[in-house]
Design an enzyme around this catalytic site. Structure first.
Site, short mmCIF file in Angstrom:
data_model
loop_
_atom_site.label_atom_id
_atom_site.label_comp_id
_atom_site.label_asym_id
_atom_site.label_seq_id
_atom_site.Cartn_x
_atom_site.Cartn_y
_atom_site.Cartn_z
N ASP A 15 0.79 -1.24 0.00
CA ASP A 15 0.00 0.00 0.00
C ASP A 15 0.83 1.29 0.00
OD1 ASP A 15 -1.82 -2.02 0.30
OD2 ASP A 15 -2.69 -1.31 2.18
N ASP A 53 -4.67 -0.70 -1.35
CA ASP A 53 -5.96 -0.59 -0.71
C ASP A 53 -6.86 0.04 -1.78
OD1 ASP A 53 -6.99 -1.21 1.84
OD2 ASP A 53 -6.93 0.90 2.48
N HIS A 55 -10.71 0.81 -2.26
CA HIS A 55 -12.05 0.79 -1.68
C HIS A 55 -13.11 1.42 -2.58
CE1 HIS A 55 -10.28 -0.51 2.02
NE2 HIS A 55 -9.78 0.64 2.38
N SER A 61 -15.23 0.31 6.13
CA SER A 61 -14.22 0.78 7.08
C SER A 61 -14.28 2.29 7.28
CB SER A 61 -12.81 0.39 6.61
OG SER A 61 -12.39 1.20 5.53
N HIS A 72 -10.54 6.82 2.45
CA HIS A 72 -9.17 6.78 1.92
C HIS A 72 -9.11 5.74 0.80
CE1 HIS A 72 -9.41 3.53 4.85
NE2 HIS A 72 -8.54 2.89 4.10
N LYS A 97 -6.96 -4.99 -2.82
CA LYS A 97 -7.66 -5.62 -1.70
C LYS A 97 -8.70 -4.69 -1.11
CE LYS A 97 -4.06 -4.19 1.49
NZ LYS A 97 -4.78 -3.11 2.13
N GLU A 104 -13.71 -5.80 4.92
CA GLU A 104 -12.42 -5.16 5.17
C GLU A 104 -11.32 -6.20 4.99
OE1 GLU A 104 -10.52 -2.92 4.92
OE2 GLU A 104 -10.26 -1.73 6.76
N ALA A 136 0.67 0.35 6.49
CA ALA A 136 1.34 0.87 7.67
C ALA A 136 1.81 -0.31 8.52
CB ALA A 136 0.37 1.74 8.47
N CYS A 140 -1.65 -2.86 7.72
CA CYS A 140 -1.57 -3.76 6.56
C CYS A 140 -0.23 -4.49 6.45
CB CYS A 140 -1.93 -3.00 5.29
SG CYS A 140 -3.70 -2.61 5.27
C1 VGL Z 1 -4.49 0.52 6.06
C2 VGL Z 1 -5.93 1.47 7.58
C3 VGL Z 1 -6.98 1.32 6.71
C4 VGL Z 1 -3.08 0.11 5.72
C5 VGL Z 1 -5.52 0.37 5.18
O1 VGL Z 1 -2.75 0.01 4.51
O2 VGL Z 1 -2.28 -0.10 6.66
N1 VGL Z 1 -4.69 1.08 7.27
N2 VGL Z 1 -6.76 0.76 5.50
ZN ZN Z 2 -8.29 0.86 3.96
#
Ligand code: VGL
Ligand code: ZN
Length: 193
Positions: A15, A53, A55, A61, A72, A97, A104, A136, A140
């Site tokens: 990500d 990510d 969405h 989420s 996001h 994903k 989620e 992060a 993830c």
């Molecule tokens: C993530 C929070 C929500 C990540 C993804 O990529 O770590 N964190 N969606």
């Molecule tokens: Zn996300």
């Protein structure tokens, strides 16, 4: 290219997206500081993939739906794009994903590329040892590393190529400890060169 044998067969960049960097909608502190290490690792490993990510606008989420996060990485928006500091050249496949509104998925191993799951894609190419970096650390990256270990991959986390969200202070360190306990190893990006 002559040199030391690689520490890993492949590299997963988790990500590396605009919304997870400063200026984005879910910024990871110093999220954009990973790219020196990420680009260096990508140059020095034989096979490189990334997750994203990805969405829908009404993803479960998001706070608007009772989830924990601001909107996001909405599909086909600027915030969902790979950060401009990422060198995309070496990336051979992208795994999307959390693409469905009611599901989620933090782990890149839940992602697919042209219908193929990440784990199957890697196994089909003989990958046993996987280096991981990205964003992060406490979400993830953590979920991807733990999933990869469960699936039987050897995992090496590139420690200068990750940063944590730290919703609670210490989350990053706790995630690192948890990944270590589960069997992940850690290396710096220079060690891959
Ligand atoms: C993530 C929070 C929500 C990540 C993804 O990529 O770590 N964190 N969606
Ligand atoms: Zn996300």
């Amino acid at each position: 290219m002559a040199g030391k044998p690689s520490l890993a067969d492949a590299f997963l960049i988790v990500d590396p997206q605009v919304d997870f960097c400063p200026g984005g909608t879910l910024p990871v502190p110093e999220g954009d500081a990973i790219f020196l290490a990420v680009n260096r690792a990508a140059r020095n490993l034989p096979l490189v993939v990334a997750s994203r990510d990805w969405h829908p606008p009404d993803h479960c989420s998001f706070r608007s739906r009772g989830g924990p996060w601001p909107p996001h990485c909405v599909q086909d928006t600027l915030g969902a794009e790979f950060h401009p500091a990422l060198d995309r050249g070496p990336i051979q496949a992208v795994f999307s994903k959390a693409t469905e509104r009611d599901h989620e998925a933090y782990s890149a191993f839940e992602g697919t590329s042209e219908g193929v799951r990440l784990g199957d894609w890697l196994r089909a190419r003989g990958v046993g040892r996987l280096a991981v970096a990205g964003l992060a650390t406490d979400y993830c990256v953590r979920a991807s590393v733990l999933d990869g270990l469960r699936l039987g991959f050897e995992i090496i986390v590139i420690e200068d190529g990750v940063r944590a969200v730290e919703v609670k202070p210490g989350d990053g360190e706790r995630a690192v400890a948890e990944m270590r306990r589960a069997g992940a190893r850690f290396a710096r990006s220079e060690e891959l060169a």
